[in-house]
Design an enzyme around this catalytic site. Structure first.
Site, PDB file in Angstrom:
ATOM      1  N   ALA A   1       0.870  -1.186   0.000  1.00  0.00           N
ATOM      2  CA  ALA A   1       0.000   0.000   0.000  1.00  0.00           C
ATOM      3  C   ALA A   1       0.901   1.228   0.000  1.00  0.00           C
ATOM      4  O   ALA A   1       1.296   1.730   1.044  1.00  0.00           O
ATOM      5  CB  ALA A   1      -0.910  -0.022   1.228  1.00  0.00           C
TER       6      ALA A   1
ATOM      7  N   GLU B   1      -1.528   5.035   5.188  1.00  0.00           N
ATOM      8  CA  GLU B   1      -2.829   4.944   5.868  1.00  0.00           C
ATOM      9  C   GLU B   1      -3.736   6.135   5.557  1.00  0.00           C
ATOM     10  O   GLU B   1      -3.268   7.273   5.504  1.00  0.00           O
ATOM     11  CB  GLU B   1      -2.615   4.920   7.394  1.00  0.00           C
TER      12      GLU B   1
ATOM     13  N   ASP C   1     -12.474  -4.760  13.350  1.00  0.00           N
ATOM     14  CA  ASP C   1     -11.582  -3.669  13.778  1.00  0.00           C
ATOM     15  C   ASP C   1     -11.426  -2.642  12.655  1.00  0.00           C
ATOM     16  O   ASP C   1     -10.328  -2.181  12.362  1.00  0.00           O
ATOM     17  CB  ASP C   1     -10.222  -4.237  14.203  1.00  0.00           C
TER      18      ASP C   1
ATOM     19  N   LYS D   1     -11.315   0.794  11.019  1.00  0.00           N
ATOM     20  CA  LYS D   1     -11.021   2.162  11.475  1.00  0.00           C
ATOM     21  C   LYS D   1     -10.088   2.779  10.427  1.00  0.00           C
ATOM     22  O   LYS D   1      -9.458   2.046   9.650  1.00  0.00           O
ATOM     23  CB  LYS D   1     -10.360   2.151  12.852  1.00  0.00           C
TER      24      LYS D   1
ATOM     25  N   ASN E   1      -6.738   1.225   9.639  1.00  0.00           N
ATOM     26  CA  ASN E   1      -6.679  -0.057   8.936  1.00  0.00           C
ATOM     27  C   ASN E   1      -7.123   0.052   7.491  1.00  0.00           C
ATOM     28  O   ASN E   1      -7.312  -0.955   6.815  1.00  0.00           O
ATOM     29  CB  ASN E   1      -7.524  -1.106   9.676  1.00  0.00           C
TER      30      ASN E   1
HETATM   31  P1  ATP Z   1      -0.868  -4.094  15.599  1.00  0.00           P
HETATM   32  O1  ATP Z   1      -0.339  -5.446  15.256  1.00  0.00           O
HETATM   33  O2  ATP Z   1      -0.178  -3.481  16.745  1.00  0.00           O
HETATM   34  O3  ATP Z   1      -2.357  -3.991  15.628  1.00  0.00           O
HETATM   35  P2  ATP Z   1      -0.731  -3.208  12.939  1.00  0.00           P
HETATM   36  O4  ATP Z   1      -1.882  -4.075  12.651  1.00  0.00           O
HETATM   37  O5  ATP Z   1      -0.770  -1.816  12.440  1.00  0.00           O
HETATM   38  O6  ATP Z   1      -0.409  -3.135  14.471  1.00  0.00           O
HETATM   39  P3  ATP Z   1       0.978  -4.436  11.028  1.00  0.00           P
HETATM   40  O7  ATP Z   1      -0.140  -5.016  10.256  1.00  0.00           O
HETATM   41  O8  ATP Z   1       2.137  -5.295  11.306  1.00  0.00           O
HETATM   42  O9  ATP Z   1       0.571  -3.958  12.444  1.00  0.00           O
HETATM   43  O10 ATP Z   1       1.447  -3.132  10.303  1.00  0.00           O
HETATM   44  C1  ATP Z   1       2.414  -2.268  10.841  1.00  0.00           C
HETATM   45  C2  ATP Z   1       2.421  -0.993  10.006  1.00  0.00           C
HETATM   46  O11 ATP Z   1       2.920  -1.287   8.707  1.00  0.00           O
HETATM   47  C3  ATP Z   1       1.036  -0.422   9.807  1.00  0.00           C
HETATM   48  O12 ATP Z   1       0.895   0.711  10.612  1.00  0.00           O
HETATM   49  C4  ATP Z   1       0.948  -0.045   8.348  1.00  0.00           C
HETATM   50  O13 ATP Z   1       1.000   1.358   8.203  1.00  0.00           O
HETATM   51  C5  ATP Z   1       2.168  -0.658   7.712  1.00  0.00           C
HETATM   52  N1  ATP Z   1       1.730  -1.687   6.760  1.00  0.00           N
HETATM   53  C6  ATP Z   1       1.199  -2.881   7.059  1.00  0.00           C
HETATM   54  N2  ATP Z   1       0.899  -3.563   5.953  1.00  0.00           N
HETATM   55  C7  ATP Z   1       1.238  -2.778   4.924  1.00  0.00           C
HETATM   56  C8  ATP Z   1       1.156  -2.908   3.483  1.00  0.00           C
HETATM   57  N3  ATP Z   1       0.655  -4.010   2.927  1.00  0.00           N
HETATM   58  N4  ATP Z   1       1.598  -1.901   2.728  1.00  0.00           N
HETATM   59  C9  ATP Z   1       2.097  -0.777   3.313  1.00  0.00           C
HETATM   60  N5  ATP Z   1       2.200  -0.589   4.626  1.00  0.00           N
HETATM   61  C10 ATP Z   1       1.764  -1.571   5.431  1.00  0.00           C
END
Ligand code: ATP
Length: 478
Positions: free
Chosen positions: A116, A120, A159, A161, A164
């Protein structure tokens, strides 16, 4: 419990084949970390680090989420990780992050995900405070389509929001984070350990306080409609700048949610308000879009979505992101008519009050400021060039602050009632003030645009002073 899984996520073409139900025909490709060049870290979660990586064979960019097995075991998050993988493997839709491969080595688990690139949605919301109706409609409509797809698959996100909701290169949404998701299973299927015999989770609550549904709080039950509640909160937030249920503590927020205690700020659009009210119903069976209310047809038919072309949405060009700043009685759109045309000396004097100060003058002024100005203690002994009460807006909400423009340069703001320094607008070469009308002015910074409203209607003076200071510091060094 040991943490391992079969190396079986298919390649792109296999994924396409899988979606047409002939997955058994193809042999999965095994990937290893050596198949990728790992670049920078793009994010950190509680249990993972996400890297930008390039696949050697295709040159394609991916986001690879790396989880330390020991950490997952120690934190007892095995179920969480497995659920995320299980859900991701079922998804094949343009509005969701896609899982391309999974693999592991002795210490780590790897999720190879679509990247992505634009990060966010929350970051954009924080920068602009709120979105105008056109942008809000576009992103809410995409979320509606995404939820419809998810619910058709029998999955509840739980979840949802702005944090996400990630964005691809073209600024379309990519929903992520399925660690809290629930797959509605047929009766006889094995339940995850964290769920009781009614399919409820034993944990006290799942999700994020501001977006959690009342049924989750009162009887720990979630249903498809819980995602629609979260959607209602997001619609409210995109248009107004803040989520509807707010409070200092989670407990306060939960109380407001269960009492349906929230208000619409002045200027909130009527049609959007109707949509929010129909999503934020305490009874989950009364929410627009839920199965009991006739499903997604009636939701998509709400007047808020008038002119949305649901079929072409994924291919449409995303709108320019603009803030929602409706005209209100105290903030009329066209105020220029109250000024006379031209720039004579009198008008310049009215606008610009900034003058060059000598060293001696500075010393005297600082001494006087230290003696007489109650805000002197907040400005780190910098000379105040301009001060005044300004409403600092976040979407449709505003807080009155004493703004202190000082040499340095600095722009401090203080809570004038409790006399507490609340922050500073960060200065840099990229800072740019802009007057919208005689009350409202913006201060653009790389990470945020500040929306400020001068109740005395001298926004142009603020802009002129800030500009003058900018020129003094950055203008000549170019
Ligand atoms: P937690 O596990 O604490 O709920 P999270 O769900 O945000 O946190 P991750 O899914 O590991 O944890 O993501 C960490 C960060 O990496 C996120 O804040 C997001 O901005 C970024 N991220 C996650 N997946 C992607 C992706 N596919 N492309 C770009 N950025 C990403």
């Amino acid at each position: 419990m040991s943490l391992s899984w079969p190396n079986r996520r298919p390649s792109d073409s296999e994924a396409a084949a899988m979606s047409t139900n002939n997955s058994a025909a193809k042999k999965p490709i095994k990937k290893t970390p050596e198949d990728f060049i790992f670049g920078k870290v793009i994010g950190e979660g509680s249990y993972s680090t996400v890297y930008l990586a390039k696949e050697l064979s295709s040159g394609k960019e991916f986001a690879i989420k790396v989880l330390e097995k020991k950490h997952i075991m120690r934190e007892r998050k095995g179920d969480y990780v497995m659920r995320e993988k299980e859900v991701l493997m079922k998804l094949n839709h343009p509005f969701f992050i896609r899982l391309y491969y999974t693999f592991q080595d002795e210490d780590r688990l790897y999720f190879v995900l679509s990247y992505a690139k634009r990060g966010e949605l929350l970051d954009y919301l924080n920068k602009l405070s709120s979105f105008d109706e056109h942008c809000s409609r576009f992103y809410i409509a995409e979320m509606v389509l995404a939820l419809q797809y998810l619910h058709d698959l029998g999955i509840i996100h739980r979840d949802l929001k702005p944090e996400n909701v990630l964005l691809n290169d073209d600024m379309h949404i990519l929903i992520t984070d399925f660690g809290s998701a629930k797959i509605m299973r047929p009766e006889k299927e094995e339940r995850p350990k964290s769920e009781d015999s009614h399919g409820r989770r034993r944990n006290s609550f799942v999700g994020t306080a501001q977006y959690v549904s009342p049924e989750m709080l009162t009887n720990k039950k979630t249903c498809y409609s819980s995602d629609l509640w979260a959607l209602g909160c997001i619609v409210y937030q995109l248009m107004s700048g803040l989520p509807p249920f707010r409070g200092g503590h989670e407990y306060q927020i939960f109380q407001k949610i269960t009492n349906l205690e929230y208000e619409f700020p002045d200027g909130f659009d009527k049609v959007t308000r109707d949509l929010v009210e129909n999503l934020l119903k305490l009874d989950p069976e009364k929410r627009l879009g839920c199965p009991e209310m006739g499903g997604y047809g009636p939701l998509k038919g709400h007047p808020f979505f008038k002119n949305v072309n649901w079929d072409s949405l994924p291919d449409e060009t995303a709108p320019d992101l603009l803030p929602y700043l409706p005209a209100t009685s105290s903030n009329p759109e066209n105020i220029w008519s109250s000024y006379r045309p031209g720039l004579d000396d009198k008008r310049i004097g009215e606008i610009i009050t900034h003058t060059v100060i000598t060293e001696e003058e500075r010393r005297l002024r600082l001494e006087k400021q230290a003696r007489e100005n109650e805000y002197h203690r907040f400005v780190e002994n910098n000379l105040i060039l301009k001060q005044g009460l300004v409403d600092k807006r976040k979407g449709l909400f505003a807080r009155r602050r004493m703004f202190l423009l000082t040499e340095g340069p600095h722009l401090y703001y203080v809570d004038p009632v409790n006399k507490v320094l609340k922050g500073q607008i960060p200065w840099s070469r990229d800072l740019k003030p802009e007057a919208k009308n005689f009350r409202i002015f913006f201060v653009h910074t790389p990470n945020r645009t500040y929306y400020l409203e001068d109740p005395k209607s001298h926004s142009q003076e603020w802009v002129a002073e800030i500009e003058a200071l900018w020129h003094e510091h950055y203008g000549l060094k170019k």
